[in-house]
Design an enzyme around this catalytic site. Structure first.
Site, PDB file in Angstrom:
ATOM      1  N   ARG A  40      32.106  -1.260   7.632  1.00  0.00           N
ATOM      2  CA  ARG A  40      31.102  -2.286   7.325  1.00  0.00           C
ATOM      3  C   ARG A  40      31.355  -3.538   8.144  1.00  0.00           C
ATOM      4  O   ARG A  40      32.503  -3.924   8.373  1.00  0.00           O
ATOM      5  CB  ARG A  40      31.181  -2.697   5.846  1.00  0.00           C
ATOM      6  CG  ARG A  40      30.537  -1.723   4.895  1.00  0.00           C
ATOM      7  CD  ARG A  40      30.416  -2.299   3.498  1.00  0.00           C
ATOM      8  NE  ARG A  40      31.660  -2.911   3.030  1.00  0.00           N
ATOM      9  CZ  ARG A  40      31.714  -3.818   2.057  1.00  0.00           C
ATOM     10  NH1 ARG A  40      30.602  -4.227   1.466  1.00  0.00           N
ATOM     11  NH2 ARG A  40      32.870  -4.323   1.671  1.00  0.00           N
ATOM     12  N   SER A  97      42.522  -1.086   5.572  1.00  0.00           N
ATOM     13  CA  SER A  97      43.185  -0.511   4.387  1.00  0.00           C
ATOM     14  C   SER A  97      44.113   0.639   4.755  1.00  0.00           C
ATOM     15  O   SER A  97      43.968   1.760   4.257  1.00  0.00           O
ATOM     16  CB  SER A  97      42.147  -0.052   3.372  1.00  0.00           C
ATOM     17  OG  SER A  97      41.347  -1.150   3.017  1.00  0.00           O
ATOM     18  N   ASP A 154      43.024  -4.474   1.042  1.00  0.00           N
ATOM     19  CA  ASP A 154      41.937  -4.551   0.043  1.00  0.00           C
ATOM     20  C   ASP A 154      42.413  -5.080  -1.319  1.00  0.00           C
ATOM     21  O   ASP A 154      41.657  -5.708  -2.049  1.00  0.00           O
ATOM     22  CB  ASP A 154      41.229  -3.197  -0.130  1.00  0.00           C
ATOM     23  CG  ASP A 154      42.190  -2.067  -0.472  1.00  0.00           C
ATOM     24  OD1 ASP A 154      43.419  -2.275  -0.360  1.00  0.00           O
ATOM     25  OD2 ASP A 154      41.735  -0.975  -0.831  1.00  0.00           O
TER      26      ASP A 154
END
Length: 899
Positions: free
Chosen positions: A521, A585, A639
């Site tokens: 994203r 992550s 995250d």
């Protein structure tokens, strides 16, 4: 006669109406608030399971309730043919016993049983016993029943409102020492339930029992969730309807004729058991007598001559009615019977009397069919089926001996419920064999229960063990922070170089990248400060093709930069040099907030030439190669830290981030003076604990079960992330699958058959755990989920599966809670306060979607860290919004530093 008995001829419309009335009465009897005033008592029998064919052993049964007392020995064979053998002995029930006092009655029962055991040479065996007691009882357990009232011709003093099982046990106890017998009373059974169980042994579809004889009654298997009088809503239980009292509140007054009223007034219990008085064989002969008497008085029969037989109550019995309805014999039977009664009939009289008998017994069959149809419809609706196949077990003299009754009953039932394919099975000695079957099932369930409990016991972690886990976690946290032990610590305690949480003054435009799975994203985040504080986000999702995930590092980062370029173009902000936060992550070692060295790929990524490299440098080089725009890369973010920051923006008290989803991890703000591996003692820094590896050094082996070991050995990284494998969503379904296989091998599930699908690793996804454990989900839906997984489960199987899921996810939540308690206790000591108030930001599907995980986690933290008031706050988009906030905080702190 037809005109005379017009009200006894019931059309299908009337019967459908009776059916609806009876359904309403059933609902009333099942409701906690409506039961006290209900006429149909719907008594729970605590028989929760039908025979499954695996019952075996020797059982005793005693049967009290008829004109004789009976003792039985039942052998049940586990030979695949479902056979059983019954031996019985009959004993008289003397008047002084059935109208004496309670102690005498139960002593007599015990004496008869001992005599029977002596004749069968059973004295030195310990045998389970089923007690058939055919009087209305209120049960609170299978082996306990309080007598509500004596019926039939019994009137024993001092027994009403007492538990009849404990009275029998007392009587047996007296004999135990002198006769060396040991009998275990396991079940108290009503004869109707016994009938269903006897037939259920031969036909597993049997879930209704029906008695039509001297008395009448029905029982059936009801869903526990509808039985408000009994705790719990799992599974089914047999309900003894005691339907004879249907209509005692006037519900059938429009159908009762003048003859019914007259019969009732002359009975032993006027106003009671009105439905039974229209159906059972005890009353039908008397009904026929009253009708013949009135017709004779009106000159319609026997030339108007009333004989003494017609005036004598009880002179016409059911056996007479049955005999007169044998049409094959023509009128000869009718003529013979009437002549014996000193009524001298003409041929027309015989035709008329035969017709009266037919109408009376036909009405009985019709009414019985309507109430039975109501039960069958309820069963079908409970199962949410359009069509249902089922079996009704039947006993009783009227059904067995009357020439037309059974045929009529079957026909009417099939007409009233065309959506049910019903098979009717005659019960053989239901009260004896049935009591033994209930006992055999109870015996089997008790043995199975013990073995299931033993299997699941290692998952039930008492508070003491959880305290140990908390203390061990605390020790591991300390090892990870100390310079000399850090290298060998399992809980790595990685510094993130995030040195503050939001204070509300952050503002501006920020970019965020989120790479952590098969999608990538890019976000634009606009943060406003002051009175109109807000965060606006715009994002676009791009796929990462497999060939790029597993290609070279250069190709991967070129693809990422291509996606960023598309997004900047799309948003029209290509010219601005925006600060950027990069959520990456994967495990990284950080040397500063904008330096992150990849320790190793996970989650299916295999891009070459990346491990051991700084991901920020690789991103900067790819931007240079493209030479279209420039970005200010401020922070590499995990995250978990993003989760803490998102909540920290809403609540400044949030200093802990927790992920409880596919994986499990925690971060928290630690005092710099405690972090020996980073220079400086001022202020705080967020530590990414990477606590999933807790236990990799064997420190929690004492609580790992054989199922945990199997899951670990079959995983991609054996021996690694052991705590995560006991607490995270990725593994819980697999633990459940291993337990189900073991229980099936023990013959406790799925009839001992391990299906192909159960052998497949990963079939049992964690989302199924959440669905199965949902409180709103009936067992029927649990069975549907199991069917989707190719597991053909019975109702009992579904209960066990639900229990296994519950035990595994509860342990996960409690272990997670023990770890978190260690962190909040450490925070409290850091601050040096008596009571700590702190907020934990949480994300992850397990916490958000599982029906109980979050509650159990919160309760555990409260129990293990009583001096900490912990608030849990759900995070919104930690990896996107969180990355932007970390960037904003880093910019703010950087500017303060420069000033």
């Amino acid at each position: 006669v037809d005109r005379y008995l017009y009200h006894m001829r019931l059309s299908d419309d009337v019967l459908l109406d009776v059916m609806a009335r009876f359904q309403a009465e059933m609902v009333k009897g099942l409701g906690r608030d409506t039961n006290p005033t209900a006429t149909v008592k719907m008594l729970p029998s605590f028989v929760r399971s039908l025979p499954d064919g695996s019952e075996k052993g020797d059982f005793l049964a005693v049967d009290l309730g008829g004109s004789q007392f009976r003792a039985h020995q039942v052998k049940v064979f586990d030979d695949g043919k479902q056979s059983s053998q019954l031996e019985s002995k009959f004993y008289p029930t003397p008047k002084e016993v059935i109208q004496g006092n309670g102690a005498e009655l139960f002593d007599y029962v015990a004496d008869c049983l001992l005599d029977f055991m002596e004749t069968k040479n059973l004295k030195h065996k310990k045998l389970p016993l089923g007690f058939t007691f055919s009087f209305p009882c209120k049960q609170t357990k299978l082996e306990e029943g309080v007598l509500l009232a004596w019926t039939k011709h019994f009137k024993v003093r001092g027994v009403q409102d007492t538990d009849v099982v404990s009275s029998l046990r007392k009587a047996l106890q007296k004999h135990k020492a002198s006769f060396d017998v040991d009998v275990d009373v396991l079940a108290l059974v009503n004869d109707t339930v016994g009938t269903m169980m006897t037939c259920g042994y031969d036909d597993q579809r049997c879930e209704v029992g029906l008695i039509i004889g001297t008395g009448t009654n029905a029982c059936y298997m009801e869903e526990m969730r509808h039985i408000e009088l009994v705790e719990g809503d799992e599974g089914r239980m047999c309900i003894n309807t005691e339907w004879g009292a249907f209509g005692d509140d006037g519900a059938l007054d429009d159908l009762r004729t003048e003859f019914d009223r007259e019969l009732d007034l002359g009975s032993l219990n006027p106003g009671k058991q009105l439905f039974e008085k229209m159906i059972s064989s005890l009353y039908l002969g008397e009904l026929v007598r009253l009708i013949l008497l009135k017709m004779t008085k009106e000159g319609l029969l026997f030339n108007g001559k009333v004989s003494t037989a017609l005036l004598t109550k009880g002179k016409i019995e059911m056996k007479h009615v049955s005999a007169m309805e044998k049409y094959k014999e023509g009128l000869s039977n009718t003529k013979e019977i009437l002549t014996e009664l000193n009524l001298f009939p003409s041929e027309e009289d015989c035709v008329a009397v035969q017709h009266v008998c037919t109408i009376v017994s036909f009405r009985s069959a019709n009414l019985c069919a309507a109430a039975l149809a109501a039960i069958l419809t309820r069963l079908r609706e409970n199962k949410k089926l359009l069509r249902m196949r089922t079996t009704v077990g039947i006993d009783g003299g009227l059904y067995k001996t009357h020439p037309q009754y059974a045929k009529r009953l079957h026909k009417v039932v099939r007409r009233l419920v065309p959506t049910c394919d019903v098979r009717f099975v005659l019960s053989v000695s239901g009260s004896g064999r049935g009591a033994a079957m209930v006992t055999a099932v109870a015996h089997r369930l008790a043995a199975q229960r013990q073995r299931i409990d033993a299997t699941l016991a290692p998952f039930l972690l008492p508070l003491g063990i959880l305290r140990e886990v908390k203390d061990k976690m605390r020790a591991e946290l300390e090892y990870g922070l100390k310079r000399e032990t850090q290298a060998n610590a399992t809980v790595k305690m990685l510094p993130t170089y995030v040195c503050g949480t939001p204070d509300g003054t952050e503002k501006g435009k920020f970019l965020a990248l989120d790479l952590g799975g098969t999608n990538f994203r890019v976000l634009l985040v606009k943060i406003k400060s002051g009175r109109r504080r807000s965060v606006q986000m715009y994002n676009k999702i791009f796929a990462i093709p497999l060939e790029i995930m597993q290609g070279t590092g250069e190709e991967l980062f070129d693809h990422i930069v291509q996606c960023i370029a598309d997004f900047l173009e799309y948003m029209g902000i290509k010219g601005a040099r925006l600060p950027l936060g990069f959520t990456f992550s994967f495990p990284c070692r950080q040397a500063s907030i904008d330096k992150g060295t990849l320790v190793g790929w996970t989650k299916g990524f295999k891009a070459t030439d990346c491990e051991g490299e700084d991901v920020v440098d690789m991103l900067r080089e790819a931007i240079k190669r493209r030479n279209e725009f420039d970005l200010d890369i401020v922070a590499v973010v995990n995250d978990t830290v993003g989760t803490m920051m998102t909540c920290g923006y809403e609540d400044p008290n949030c200093e802990i981030g927790l992920i409880a989803g596919t994986g499990s991890n925690v971060c928290y703000m630690e005092d710099m003076k405690n972090i020996e591996i980073v220079e400086g003692n001022e202020g705080k820094m967020c530590i990414n604990t990477e606590w999933g590896a807790f236990g990799d050094n064997g420190c929690i082996d004492n609580i790992r079960t054989k199922y945990d070991k199997e899951v670990d050995e079959g995983s991609l990284n054996p021996g690694k992330q052991r705590y995560e494998k006991m607490t995270s969503g990725m593994y819980l379904g697999e633990i459940v699958r291993q337990i189900l296989i073991d229980l099936t091998k023990q013959g406790l599930l799925f009839r001992g058959h391990i299906s192909e699908s159960l052998r497949k690793r990963g079939i049992f996804e964690t989302k199924f755990l959440s669905q199965i454990e949902s409180d709103r989900l009936a067992l029927l839906q649990v069975r549907r989920i199991l069917q989707q997984l190719g597991l053909d489960s019975t109702c009992d199987d579904s209960i066990v599966v639900k229990e296994v899921c519950g035990v595994v996810s509860r342990r996960a939540a409690r272990l997670c809670g023990a770890g978190l308690a260690a962190i909040v206790e450490k925070k409290r000591e850091n601050r040096g306060v008596e009571r700590l108030q702190i907020t934990v930001g949480v994300d992850g599907t397990l916490y958000k979607l599982h029906p109980h995980f979050s509650r159990v986690l919160r309760e555990t933290v409260k129990e293990l860290a009583p001096q900490c008031d912990v608030t849990f706050m759900l995070s919104e988009d930690g990896s996107g919004k969180g990355a932007a906030l970390i960037t904003a905080v880093a910019k703010r702190l950087h500017n303060v530093g420069q000033k």
